[in-house]
Design an enzyme around this catalytic site. Structure first.
Site, short mmCIF file in Angstrom:
data_model
loop_
_atom_site.label_atom_id
_atom_site.label_comp_id
_atom_site.label_asym_id
_atom_site.label_seq_id
_atom_site.Cartn_x
_atom_site.Cartn_y
_atom_site.Cartn_z
CB SER A 50 105.18 135.73 25.55
OG SER A 50 103.86 136.17 25.85
CB SER B 29 104.78 137.92 19.46
OG SER B 29 103.87 137.52 20.45
#
Lengths: 324, 324
Positions: free
Chosen positions: A64, A223
């Site tokens: 992330s 991402s």
């Protein structure tokens, strides 16, 4: 069967000085890279790439994202990372390196994990996380929004009576049961690069003026961190595997038409269901959004909750795709 | 040190017929007294007195209250009673004796216990209660409103898409840390009878047209059931002991001015803090009450939550007395 916990833990730490104004030297971006690397090591993730504008530093992580501006730090990590291990060292760095002396506010939130039994201390349960945070901050307010026996989202916030001096808002869409055809885009098999996946999916059209830093994982997963004008951001994280598909979209960008923005994101990812969370302070342009229950095309909500904490109104809603 | 768990468990069961209209014979008040006594035995409480009007049967219990009208049954019990033991036998009685064949809705709620470790199965935790109810009703929606690490109120409801055909609302004030001078009124030492305590405290002025059935316990403690016009009710339960003082006020009476009613109750009992809960369906006159955050004289709220479930809006708020 492959399983990956896409569900992110999300932490915001805000810093200030208690008895004087912050100077140019009080800046979280002064934390050196090796200190960031060390702290992220405690979380069990690492930096894959970074982007920088005058207002915002952005890092794509192996799990992330991390965003840092002058006084605020936002980190979200998925999988079995141990995000709360970063709280104490981040505060130490902010105090010792950046000259802050007060934590102005804290927000820790996450959706219920798909497989909580795979998590590590202190993330085995929200009770455990509350205990950990309470010990650090001596108080705070913890909520479970949504259904305890169904979809549910946890929030811990410091809830100090602080003086917020600028409009602030954060929208998060946590989508599950996504369209498998869309999810295929976020595999190496279908897309040869992150850029290709970004374009093919239409992610580049959400905010056309964004500075994007995208990453396509091998064999799958995606991402993107996006820096928007005036230091705003959005970020998207995708776990495409059909058995555990998960996409999160998050932004602090103000807009006069949140339903339109939400619809744009839903049209790209086509989730079977999603949780919507929205924070807005009184000065936020998004404050009116919290006053109505929005109907979204093709979706019904089964829970809609508004919670007032000290400085913010928090909206939680759970939507499910209408049967065709 | 004496401790009594004033915190009530509150259960509403609504019955209907799935394929035909209810007749005059479908009436929960046809459950014979000995069946009620048997069911209440499973809960570990008993009937102390009863009052009856055309619209409503009211029972003061050794631990709180029971109200029964044609299709709905409301029971709240305090202490270490095992209220959920009554669900299955009440349904059996409603089906076999009263000819209903469908549970239209269920509401089970309570504030967090002061001493949860003293409770008996299935009331050891809300998780245990949810499990028990889910097994009975196969689904439903469970919520924790308020702060998980502070004052908090639990709700389980069936959340079926039922057609509510009449305005409906319920207000509950759950007050703690009450004025010891006021609490003294509800002891045999100060009041020689329930009637005296009712008058001295001003409870008789809340709804002057109410038919009251009050009970003063020995050496202390007080309950009153009140039947109002059109089958509405209010009920108050008081645990006066200073170390665990607790007063609950509950009514389904519609009013155009809820803040005024709430203020009237607060003025009588002078709590240090209280939880307010309010259910209103779309047709309720109280629906507007849910759209505003009410300021109440002398109190600040620290949490204010609105939750939409299928047929109802549920308001939860926690107020604390302002420092003087």
């Amino acid at each position: 069967m492959d399983f990956f916990e896409g569900t992110e833990k999300l932490l915001e730490l805000w810093f200030t000085k208690s008895n004087s104004k912050c100077t140019v030297d009080n800046d979280l971006r002064n934390i050196p890279r090796d200190v960031l690397d060390y702290i992220l090591g405690l979380v069990n993730c690492k930096i894959l790439s970074s982007t920088r504008t005058r207002d915002l530093d952005s890092y794509v992580l192996s799990e992330s994202s991390l965003f840092i501006n002058k006084q605020r730090l936002l980190i979200k990590t998925c999988g079995t990372t141990t995000l709360l291990n970063s709280v104490r060292p981040f505060i130490e760095a902010a105090f010792k390196i950046c000259g802050f002396d007060e934590v102005e506010d804290v927000f820790y939130s996450r959706k219920r994990f798909m497989k909580p039994e795979l998590q590590k201390y202190p993330h085995n349960s929200f009770e455990e996380e509350i205990e950990y945070l309470q010990e650090l901050f001596d108080g705070g307010a913890a909520f479970a929004l949504g259904r305890l026996n169904g979809e549910c989202w946890y929030l811990y916030t410091l809830n100090k009576p602080v003086s917020i001096d600028a409009p602030d808002q954060t929208l998060e869409l946590i989508m599950t049961k996504l369209d498998p055809e869309v999810m295929k885009i976020f595999t190496k098999e279908v897309s040869s690069s992150a850029e290709e996946a970004t374009k093919k999916s239409g992610i580049d059209t959400i905010f056309p003026n964004a500075l994007l830093d995208a990453y396509l994982f091998d064999p799958c997963g995606y991402s993107v961190n996006a820096i928007l004008p005036k230091g705003h951001y959005f970020t998207i994280h995708i776990t495409p595997e059909e058995t555990c598909s998960y996409v999160s979209f998050e932004t602090d960008a103000p807009t006069t038409d949140y339903p339109e923005l939400i619809q744009r994101v839903l049209d790209i990812f086509k989730p079977g269901q999603f949780v919507l969370t929205f924070f807005a302070n009184d000065d936020s342009i998004g404050r009116h959004f919290t006053k109505k229950h929005y109907k979204l095309k093709g979706f019904d909500y089964d829970t809609y909750q508004e919670t007032n904490v000290k400085n913010y109104n928090v909206t939680y809603a759970h939507y499910t795709k209408k049967p065709i």
